[in-house]
Motif scaffolding. Structure first.
Motif, PDB file in Angstrom:
ATOM      1  N   SER A   1      -1.370   6.767  18.438  1.00 25.28           N
ATOM      2  CA  SER A   1      -2.255   7.291  19.478  1.00 25.28           C
ATOM      3  C   SER A   1      -2.152   6.500  20.777  1.00 25.28           C
ATOM      4  N   ASN A   2      -2.543   7.126  21.862  1.00 25.50           N
ATOM      5  CA  ASN A   2      -2.566   6.476  23.171  1.00 25.50           C
ATOM      6  C   ASN A   2      -3.606   5.362  23.222  1.00 25.50           C
ATOM      7  N   LEU A   3      -4.709   5.542  22.490  1.00 29.05           N
ATOM      8  CA  LEU A   3      -5.727   4.491  22.458  1.00 29.05           C
ATOM      9  C   LEU A   3      -5.178   3.213  21.828  1.00 29.05           C
TER      10      LEU A   3
ATOM     11  N   SER B   1      -7.926   9.099  16.542  1.00 27.62           N
ATOM     12  CA  SER B   1      -6.478   8.941  16.371  1.00 27.62           C
ATOM     13  C   SER B   1      -5.972   9.800  15.221  1.00 27.62           C
ATOM     14  N   SER B   2      -4.695  10.005  15.237  1.00 31.95           N
ATOM     15  CA  SER B   2      -4.066  10.752  14.143  1.00 31.95           C
ATOM     16  C   SER B   2      -4.171   9.946  12.847  1.00 31.95           C
ATOM     17  N   MET B   3      -4.470  10.643  11.773  1.00 38.19           N
ATOM     18  CA  MET B   3      -4.533   9.967  10.473  1.00 38.19           C
ATOM     19  C   MET B   3      -3.179  10.033   9.762  1.00 38.19           C
ATOM     20  N   LYS B   4      -2.140  10.198  10.555  1.00 35.20           N
ATOM     21  CA  LYS B   4      -0.791  10.280   9.997  1.00 35.20           C
ATOM     22  C   LYS B   4      -0.447   8.978   9.275  1.00 35.20           C
TER      23      LYS B   4
ATOM     24  N   LYS C   1       0.832  -1.201   0.000  1.00 35.10           N
ATOM     25  CA  LYS C   1       0.000   0.000   0.000  1.00 35.10           C
ATOM     26  C   LYS C   1       0.866   1.250   0.000  1.00 35.10           C
ATOM     27  N   GLY C   2       0.339   2.319  -0.558  1.00 31.82           N
ATOM     28  CA  GLY C   2       1.065   3.583  -0.543  1.00 31.82           C
ATOM     29  C   GLY C   2       0.916   4.320   0.760  1.00 31.82           C
ATOM     30  N   SER C   3      -0.112   3.939   1.538  1.00 33.68           N
ATOM     31  CA  SER C   3      -0.330   4.589   2.826  1.00 33.68           C
ATOM     32  C   SER C   3      -0.921   3.580   3.799  1.00 33.68           C
ATOM     33  N   PHE C   4      -0.714   3.834   5.091  1.00 29.75           N
ATOM     34  CA  PHE C   4      -1.286   2.967   6.117  1.00 29.75           C
ATOM     35  C   PHE C   4      -1.459   3.791   7.379  1.00 29.75           C
ATOM     36  N   THR C   5      -2.704   3.864   7.852  1.00 26.89           N
ATOM     37  CA  THR C   5      -3.029   4.647   9.042  1.00 26.89           C
ATOM     38  C   THR C   5      -3.601   3.736  10.123  1.00 26.89           C
TER      39      THR C   5
END
Length: 413
Positions: A319-321, A356-359, A181-185
């Motif tokens: 994220s902390n979660l 959560s962050s979508m980074k 994949k080009g991205s993974f969040t």
């Protein structure tokens, strides 16, 4: 391993595209069954990337007959297919050999009537080990019917072999998909984990413990973005009364994913699967292992302490979660560990990581995964494991694990 006596097969799934009835067909074939000889790939890679419970051998294509191929290749194909039970070849067209073990072969086939692809696992049952693995897998697969568990479609049995017709997973392993994949969040991670958790919760509700959950046994059904994940490889699974937990004692599994209670040689429960899922989640979000050491003694002691950290890239961006989810699974005390049902209700999973962050974590994860794969390959080559089949590897790992436990860990009262 446990052996089942029931011959009842699972009910067909509602969305099943196969119109034939699942059955166990017994047959005593008097003709001589010759061992299938290894086939050389005709060149290039397979047109599929994965198969449930596949062995460690190469993915080999059977040469397809055509006017441009020489007679030798055509004869080899015909000779290989002739070794299959005629009842199997009457219903399925044998397409490719995609896995081999010490007493098994996995082939890609096509149903002649529906043209649907399947996998057939052919197991030699003359040896005791082959019978045990076959009985263990069938004891589980006969009972299950779930969209996230590999589905047994049909079984043929001869005097020396069992042919298990299975769903064919062509989408590759979980982590191969992440790298591709080009991205993974974190949202992508929760989507995958929900499917795995659904399958595990279903297994546990039936009293089935997988006991060898790891990324290699989580396969995508097809290459599409909407593919479901299949939990596969039930060679080490244990099936018991769902109301009787804490009854397993066999030392088994893959070292890096083994729960502390197994290392302590105490009776253990289905919670060992949840520990393994915690390890998988940690790898999924970082590309690195929570517990890893070339020295088995140090590895086991680290696992027993539950000693891991969220240091290094990309953990500052996680994220902390998500970390809380991992911590509730990688809990040394199995009684305090989340169950599959509780994990599905964890806020990180329920909200699909909405807070959560979508980074994009892809770069760090893929780099760490590739680095570890390269390191593992080098270590395997040095230790001479590269040619082991999946079964012999499990036996070797189990023997090594038990020897190390006897020699390197204090006896438990």
């Amino acid at each position: 391993m446990g052996c089942g006596s029931s011959k009842v097969l699972p009910e067909p799934p509602k969305n099943c595209y196969v119109d034939f009835v699942k059955s166990v067909v017994k047959y005593k074939n008097k003709r001589k069954d010759y061992e299938a000889e290894p086939l050389k790939p005709p060149g290039g890679k397979s047109d599929f990337s994965g198969i449930w419970n596949r062995d460690q051998g190469q993915h080999l294509l059977l040469p397809q007959t055509s006017s441009c191929e020489d007679g030798q290749k055509r004869n080899k194909v015909a000779k290989y297919r002739a070794k299959f039970d005629p009842r199997v070849t009457a219903r399925y067209d044998i397409k490719a050999l995609i896995g081999r073990g010490s007493f098994s072969r996995v082939v890609r086939v096509e149903h002649r009537a529906t043209k649907q692809p399947f996998a057939i696992k052919m197991i030699e049952i003359r040896a005791r080990e082959g019978r045990e693995v076959c009985e263990s897998e069938l004891n589980v697969l006969r009972r299950v019917s779930h969209r996230n568990i590999v589905q047994l479609m049909e079984v043929f049995q001869s005097q020396d072999r069992v042919y298990m017709v299975m769903e064919l997973a062509t989408g590759g392993e979980l982590f191969d998909r992440i790298i591709a994949k080009g991205s993974f969040t974190e949202r992508d991670a929760t989507c995958a984990l929900r499917m795995v958790l659904d399958g595990i919760e279903y297994l546990h509700s039936l009293g089935i413990t997988h006991r060898d959950l790891k990324p290699e046994n989580l396969l995508y059904y097809h290459p599409g973005t909407d593919a479901r994940i299949l939990v596969t490889d039930f060679g080490l699974a244990s099936s018991s009364n769902k109301d009787r937990d804490w009854s397993m004692q066999t030392t088994c599994g893959t070292p890096e994913y083994i729960a502390p209670e197994i290392l302590l040689r105490r009776p253990y429960s289905r919670a060992v699967d949840m520990w393994a899922l915690g390890v998988i989640t940690y790898i999924m979000l970082s590309g690195s292992m929570p517990f890893e050491d070339d020295n088995r003694s140090r590895l086991y002691r680290t696992i027993l302490k539950g000693k891991y950290s969220f240091a290094g890239d990309p953990w500052p961006c996680v994220s902390n979660l998500a970390k809380d989810f991992i911590e509730r699974l990688l809990t040394v005390d199995p009684g305090k560990r989340m169950s599959a049902t509780q994990a599905l209700k964890h806020p990180w999973i329920v909200t699909m990581a909405a807070s959560s962050s979508m980074k994009n974590l892809h770069r760090s994860i893929s780099q760490n995964l590739k680095r570890r794969a390269s390191s593992s390959h080098c270590n395997s080559a040095k230790s001479g494991q590269s040619g082991r089949s999946s079964h012999s590897r499990r036996v070797w790992e189990k023997e090594l694990l038990e020897r190390n436990l006897r020699q390197q860990l204090p006896p438990q009262k």
